[in-house]
Scaffold this active site. Structure first.
Site, PDB file in Angstrom:
ATOM      1  N   ASP A 190       0.850  -1.189   0.000  1.00 34.13           N
ATOM      2  CA  ASP A 190       0.000   0.000   0.000  1.00 34.13           C
ATOM      3  C   ASP A 190       0.886   1.239   0.000  1.00 34.13           C
ATOM      4  O   ASP A 190       1.747   1.379  -0.849  1.00 34.13           O
ATOM      5  CB  ASP A 190      -0.971  -0.031   1.187  1.00 34.13           C
ATOM      6  N   ARG A 243       0.521   9.249  -5.981  1.00 38.03           N
ATOM      7  CA  ARG A 243       0.474   9.671  -4.575  1.00 38.03           C
ATOM      8  C   ARG A 243       1.846  10.097  -4.064  1.00 38.03           C
ATOM      9  O   ARG A 243       2.429   9.468  -3.176  1.00 38.03           O
ATOM     10  CB  ARG A 243      -0.098   8.573  -3.681  1.00 38.03           C
TER      11      ARG A 243
END
Length: 511
Positions: A190, A243
């Protein structure tokens, strides 16, 4: 077309395998905790000092880290935990206590405050084990590597985040770290650096984030907008899909970062977020700034950035890239001062400073890496500390105590001037102290082993017992010099040995 993250790792992994096969060992410098002090938003809201002023302990396992947290007088008692070696699932277990709330599958900094984790010696690697900060404040993490933390597959840890913060977290400084994965979500990973559920006043500095699908986020959803006041400076984002970071609400300041190989998007400002983007270097990347994958717009203020081989997608309903000619659409006021390197030198400065085991080098805005200030307190200041000590042995007539002693030995034997008597720990490691009723200035000690035990002592630390500060560290007995210090109690801690040590004398000397 850019290859997936996992495939791009093959060459690098091959190099590591070759190094291992040939027996190559890379030595890494000792690090001083929190050298130079916090920067950015971590200096606000009262500042971030971690465990400064408290006890310093050494840990080589995850369980030992948890034990150090649980052994404090309270959950807010300051502590610096020096970490060396590989921390993984096999050596990390849950520890219980009134001053901690730990877990077996992660390094848990939960419902606590005033803690520093710093890598020392040959380096600290958290392997497949994430660091979780929850309902905590005043935390410093420095000079460590966190790698390959998974949310699916085996073993799993920390929801797949290398470092994750959530639930009313305040004042965290993460500095000179290496955060890396071996792929994206489909490979079980993640984020590398995530903040959510009201996390504020955070700085990520001089760190390397690489080989991941997701660099990190501020806010877990479009409604999680209570996070913010985060600074990112002098970091390397390399081989990241997106991100870098994703911002949902709040304010973030990005300056002097090097972004390289962002394959999908970079700084993604959404849901009313404001990003101040100063003098960064973007290279070989796509859509490095804008609002992406949503119609909930964010904003940005830009100045001094360089866009080197950056491509931009076309605007759309859920896609608002800032380029190809990024312009400011908001104004952000920064409450702290900061030295700003010119963007043209950022790749070189970041290459020399960012990541674990770089000697904690920093930049002062002159485009030249600087050694940390203050310097490592474990460095002896005596030009030749191995010289035989002269003057009065201050230990004669002083007091002494220590950790558990072996049967038949005495703490007093290390200060009686008799080489025929000695103290031994109950096992192979332990500590012995010399103490005085009033403050005494000491600049050198001499550890003399008893006959028949020479060479037994391995690694050691010398501690100012009054403050917990580490005065010196190294290996082997003998003369140890350090910067002169006034104290009431000095401790010699044996952290490694080849057998049961026997200390005949713990001599102390003035400058």
């Amino acid at each position: 077309m850019r290859r997936p993250v996992a495939l791009r790792l093959q060459a690098a992994l091959g190099t590591l395998a070759l190094a291992a096969a040939t027996g190559v060992v890379l030595s890494m410098p000792e690090a001083a905790a929190a050298a130079g002090g916090a920067t950015g938003y971590a200096t606000q809201n009262g500042g971030t000092t971690g465990g400064a002023g408290g006890q310093t302990v050494r840990a080589t396992t995850g369980t030992a880290i948890h034990q150090a947290l649980c052994g404090r007088a309270s959950s807010s008692t300051p502590i610096t935990i020096e970490v060396e070696g590989t921390i993984n699932h096999g050596n990390t277990s849950k520890v219980s206590g009134d001053s901690c709330n730990t877990a077996a599958d992660k390094i848990e900094l939960k419902q606590i405050s005033n803690v520093t984790l710093v890598g020392v010696g040959n380096g600290a690697v958290f392997d497949q084990l994430g660091i979780h900060i929850r309902e905590a404040s005043n935390i410093v993490i420095q000079n460590v590597t966190v790698r390959n933390v998974k949310k699916s597959g085996s073993p799993t840890s920390n929801g797949g985040d290398a470092i994750g913060m959530e639930s009313d977290v305040r004042n965290v400084w993460v500095d000179h770290t290496t955060l890396e994965a071996s792929g994206g979500e489909s490979e079980g990973y993640d984020g590398l650096f995530d903040m959510k559920a009201n996390t504020q006043y955070v700085t990520l500095s001089y760190s390397t984030l690489r080989n991941s699908g997701r660099g990190g986020l501020i806010g877990s959803s479009e409604s999680d907008v209570s996070n913010g006041y985060v600074t990112f400076h002098h970091n390397l984002y390399e081989n990241i899909d997106s991100r870098a970071p994703l911002l949902r609400g709040g304010t973030a300041h990005m300056y002097n970062n090097h972004y390289k190989g962002l394959s999908k998007s970079g700084i993604n400002s959404r849901a009313g977020a404001k990003a101040k983007v100063d003098s960064n270097y973007f290279e070989d990347s796509k859509d490095v700034l804008g609002t992406f994958y949503t119609d909930a717009a964010g904003s940005w203020q830009v100045s001094g950035n360089i866009y080197d081989n950056v491509t931009w997608s076309q605007p759309g309903e859920d896609n608002n890239p800032a380029g190809p000619d990024p312009q400011s659409n908001t104004s952000v006021s920064i409450p702290y001062s900061y030295p700003l390197d010119d963007a043209s030198c950022v790749p070189d400065v970041v290459s020399a400073t960012a990541g674990a085991n770089k000697g904690l080098k920093v930049s002062d805005g002159s485009c030249t890496p600087q050694n940390p200030d203050p310097t490592d307190p474990t460095d002896p200041t005596d030009p030749d500390p191995t010289d035989p000590p002269t003057g009065t042995n201050l230990s004669i007539g002083a007091g002494s105590d220590g950790s558990s002693k072996a049967s038949g030995t005495s703490y007093g034997d290390v200060r009686d001037g008799d080489l025929g008597t000695y103290w031994s720990p109950a096992g192979t490691t332990g500590s012995v102290s010399v103490k005085w009723s009033s403050a005494t200035t000491v600049a050198k000690i001499n550890i003399r082993e008893a006959a028949g035990s020479a060479g037994t002592i391995g690694s050691y630390r010398v501690l100012n017992h009054d403050s917990g500060a580490v005065l010196a560290s190294g290996s082997g007995a003998g003369v140890i010099g350090f910067q002169a210090v006034s104290l009431k109690k000095i401790t010699f801690e044996i952290t490694g040995a080849s057998g049961t040590p026997r200390i005949a004398e713990f001599e102390t000397y003035a400058p």
